[in-house]
Enzyme design. Structure first.
Site, PDB file in Angstrom:
ATOM      1  CB  CYS A 130       3.883   4.560  -7.610  1.00  0.00           C
ATOM      2  SG  CYS A 130       4.592   3.032  -6.936  1.00  0.00           S
ATOM      3  CB  CYS A 142      11.836   3.039  -6.724  1.00  0.00           C
ATOM      4  SG  CYS A 142      10.917   4.532  -7.166  1.00  0.00           S
TER       5      CYS A 142
END
Length: 290
Positions: A228, A85
């Protein structure tokens, strides 16, 4: 009771739980309950802070880089395990620094273990920069069907340590019309699923040698998020790929939660992509996992 810290990177938010010795086993149901925005704390995912020598997956991290003391055990909001991530690792690094568990001096690097390999984090003008490592085209370019568009659009499959499909959208108005409260459908569906990015090139695309694009994202195991990090990197890589050889290697990507920077650069093992942007810690508390 378990202590936690809430943090975010451009609105991509996380619950951070320190478990240095790997004593806490979080079930998928517990993670989903923690991330529930009505009955839990609310987040796009959970970051468990654990030493690499205290988690099985950390063995590979230490073999790759013995200095990678800390491992980012990342879980999506539905409890599923994720490889990496990009926003989360900046928040993870910021937590380590603020908690006194690590330091990043000017010009130094903090290696952090992840399921996608060790990732190096440094300071940047906007907060932190993470080298996401080598990237590659996945070779699978599915059609994406999403509510708000009359016809399916072709996507470009890109792997930046986790899987992405980037879809070009015609205008800002069309981007705004997407109904991402419903999951887009990919055909064919990648075996492990994918994060799906919808992108509009800037007008003009390149200003002062820097590429500009806008993006919305539907994250695997989460839904639409305000940002994101790995998806931002995949988006910049996809637009550069479509634009051709004269496209720049530096990009600014606008997401609903803010702006992130992307830089592509050569390395010994091939071209790498780096992501830069802010990271913030917003509050602390305790939660009863029972």
């Amino acid at each position: 009771m378990v202590a936690f810290t809430k943090g975010h990177g451009t609105g991509n938010d996380f619950v951070i739980i320190a478990d240095p010795d790997g004593e806490l086993e979080l079930s998928a149901e517990q993670v989903a309950a923690i991330c529930d925005r009505h009955f839990g704390i609310g987040a796009d995912g959970v970051l468990r802070v654990v030493r690499s020598n205290a988690i099985a997956e950390g063995t590979a991290s230490l073999a790759e880089e013995p200095a990678a003391e800390w491992f980012m055990d990342y879980r999506n909001a539905d409890g599923s395990i994720a490889e990496m991530c990009g926003n989360g690792i900046r928040v993870f690094a910021h937590y380590l620094v603020r908690a006194g568990l690590a330091s990043i001096e000017p010009g130094s690097t903090l290696p952090i273990g992840t399921r996608a390999g060790v990732r190096d984090v440094t300071r940047s003008e906007t907060g932190y920069q993470v080298d996401l490592g080598r990237w590659k085209l996945s070779g699978v370019d599915p059609l994406a069907r999403v509510r708000g568009l009359d016809v399916a659009r072709p996507g470009l499959g890109i792997d930046v340590g986790n899987p992405h499909v980037v879809v070009a959208i015609a205008s800002e108005q069309e981007l705004a019309s997407l109904e991402l409260e419903y999951a887009p459908i990919l055909d064919p569906q990648p075996p492990a699923g994918a994060n799906i990015e919808f992108v509009v090139p800037g007008e003009p695309l390149v200003r002062d040698g820097i590429g500009h694009v806008s993006m919305r994202v539907f994250e695997r195991g989460v839904g639409e998020t305000l940002s994101c990090g790995t998806g931002v990197a995949a988006t910049a890589l996809a637009v550069r790929h479509w634009a051709g050889e004269r496209a720049p290697d530096n990009w600014r990507v606008e997401v609903p939660g803010g702006t992130l920077g992307v830089r592509m650069f050569p390395a010994e093992d091939g071209e790498h992509v780096a992501l830069s942007g802010p990271a913030q810690l917003v509050f602390r508390g305790e939660i009863d996992l029972a």
